[in-house]
Structures are given as structure tokens and as C-alpha cells.
Design a protein around this motif. Structure first.
Motif, PDB file in Angstrom:
ATOM      1  N   UNK A 154       0.828  -1.206   0.000  1.00  0.00           N
ATOM      2  CA  UNK A 154       0.000   0.000   0.000  1.00  0.00           C
ATOM      3  C   UNK A 154       0.864   1.258   0.000  1.00  0.00           C
ATOM      4  N   UNK A 155       1.956   1.251   0.787  1.00  0.00           N
ATOM      5  CA  UNK A 155       2.860   2.402   0.822  1.00  0.00           C
ATOM      6  C   UNK A 155       3.564   2.592  -0.522  1.00  0.00           C
ATOM      7  N   UNK A 156       3.982   1.497  -1.134  1.00  0.00           N
ATOM      8  CA  UNK A 156       4.630   1.575  -2.447  1.00  0.00           C
ATOM      9  C   UNK A 156       3.663   2.142  -3.489  1.00  0.00           C
ATOM     10  N   UNK A 157       2.437   1.645  -3.497  1.00  0.00           N
ATOM     11  CA  UNK A 157       1.436   2.099  -4.460  1.00  0.00           C
ATOM     12  C   UNK A 157       1.140   3.586  -4.257  1.00  0.00           C
ATOM     13  N   UNK A 158       0.960   4.007  -3.012  1.00  0.00           N
ATOM     14  CA  UNK A 158       0.676   5.419  -2.733  1.00  0.00           C
ATOM     15  C   UNK A 158       1.819   6.303  -3.229  1.00  0.00           C
ATOM     16  N   UNK A 159       3.057   5.896  -2.969  1.00  0.00           N
ATOM     17  CA  UNK A 159       4.230   6.657  -3.419  1.00  0.00           C
ATOM     18  C   UNK A 159       4.249   6.758  -4.942  1.00  0.00           C
ATOM     19  N   UNK A 160       4.069   5.620  -5.630  1.00  0.00           N
ATOM     20  CA  UNK A 160       4.120   5.616  -7.091  1.00  0.00           C
ATOM     21  C   UNK A 160       3.015   6.468  -7.704  1.00  0.00           C
ATOM     22  N   UNK A 165       2.947   7.421 -11.705  1.00  0.00           N
ATOM     23  CA  UNK A 165       3.164   6.118 -12.332  1.00  0.00           C
ATOM     24  C   UNK A 165       1.819   5.429 -12.523  1.00  0.00           C
ATOM     25  N   UNK A 166       1.583   4.992 -13.750  1.00  0.00           N
ATOM     26  CA  UNK A 166       0.370   4.243 -14.069  1.00  0.00           C
ATOM     27  C   UNK A 166       0.765   2.825 -14.441  1.00  0.00           C
TER      28      UNK A 166
END
Length: 171
Positions: A154-160, A165-166
Motif C-alpha cells: 500500500x505504501x509503495x502504491x501510494x508513493x508511485x 506512475x500508471x
């Protein structure tokens, strides 16, 4: 001049995070590499390369290691009937050794300051990568942000997402 890092790159969430983190937060020049030991089609490899370039890597290399992986590792596991829990061949763990060797050689070719992988710290892949890197390229820094920062998906996705980043975050 910025420092060079060679990143073992699959194009998944963890290695995508690594590209953005290294380029935007740490100022590294990122050189990605994918080592195909037989699990990718040509189209998938092209998509992964395009994804790497879109993220901002300085260079991307695709290594076809199918034959060397079989000739140097797999055939011996088959001949020796090397099985985990007397059930299945140890091909996946051996695959990481093959990948790490190619990544280390690429780091040497580029005279990289660091080498990186996206292992989370949950399994033994991190040990296989780190062990090979320590042996083949001693003194080259090993960077593992997913493991070291103990990031959740979840943290990685939020950052990206904050970086624009799509990609398919469902996998």
C-alpha cells in the motif's frame, strides 16, 4: 556526476518503486536489467523495457539466459534428482543465482557504485542475491529499499501514484 546503480528489474511493483526512489529521492543514475531464464515472452520483455524507460532509467538490458541457465544449473538438478521436500526441483532458487550472476556482471561492465534488487525480506531470494553480489562484486554497495524501509504494498502504491506512475497495481 551521479552515482550508478544497477537494478535487477522485473517491472513489478517492488522494482518499479526502486526506479522512482533511486532516481527521484536518492539521485542515482539507474541502469535496469532483466535476466530471462525462460519465463517471459518477447512481447513481455519489450513491455518491461518500455516500462523501465518510461520510469526514467538511464539504460535497460535484457539478458537471454535460458541456455546458460539450463546448461549450467538446471540439467544438474535434473540429473541429480535434486528435490525440495522430496517433491519438486529446486529450479526457482537456482534461478535467482543465475539472475544474480548476470546482474553482477552488468554492474562490473558499467563500473556501478551500487547494485539493487526489490526483495522484500520475506523469503530466501534476498539471501541468494546478496550472497552472489558479495562474492562476485565485493565492495559494491547492495541497496534494498523495500526490505530496509519495510514498505508495505500500500505504501509503495501510494508513493508511485504521487509520482504519476500508471501500472496495474492489482498483481
Amino acid at each position: 556526476m551521479s552515482k550508478k546503480v544497477v537494478l535487477g528489474f522485473s517491472g513489478g511493483l517492488d522494482t518499479t518503486y526502486c526506479v522512482k526512489y533511486f532516481t527521484e529521492e536518492k539521485g542515482y543514475e539507474v541502469h535496469s536489467i532483466i535476466v530471462n531464464t525462460g519465463g517471459f515472452s518477447e512481447e513481455e520483455l519489450k513491455q518491461i523495457e518500455a516500462h523501465a524507460h518510461k520510469l526514467g532509467v538511464k539504460s535497460h538490458k535484457t539478458v537471454n539466459a535460458v541456455k546458460s541457465y539450463y546448461d549450467g544449473i538446471i540439467k544438474y538438478l535434473i540429473y541429480g534428482n535434486v528435490l525440495k521436500n522430496n517433491t519438486y526441483p529446486l529450479s526457482v532458487s537456482a534461478e535467482r543465482l543465475s539472475q544474480a550472476l548476470h546482474i553482477a556482471e552488468h554492474a562490473k561492465e558499467l563500473n556501478a557504485d551500487a547494485v539493487a534488487h526489490g526483495s522484500t525480506g520475506a523469503g530466501n531470494d534476498q539471501v541468494r542475491f546478496d550472497m552472489i553480489f558479495h562474492i562476485v562484486i565485493p565492495g559494491v554497495e547492495i541497496i534494498t529499499p523495500i526490505r530496509d524501509l519495510q514498505l508495505s504494498r500500500e505504501e509503495e502504491i501510494a508513493y508511485l501514484k504521487t509520482k504519476g506512475v500508471e501500472m496495474n497495481f492489482d498483481k
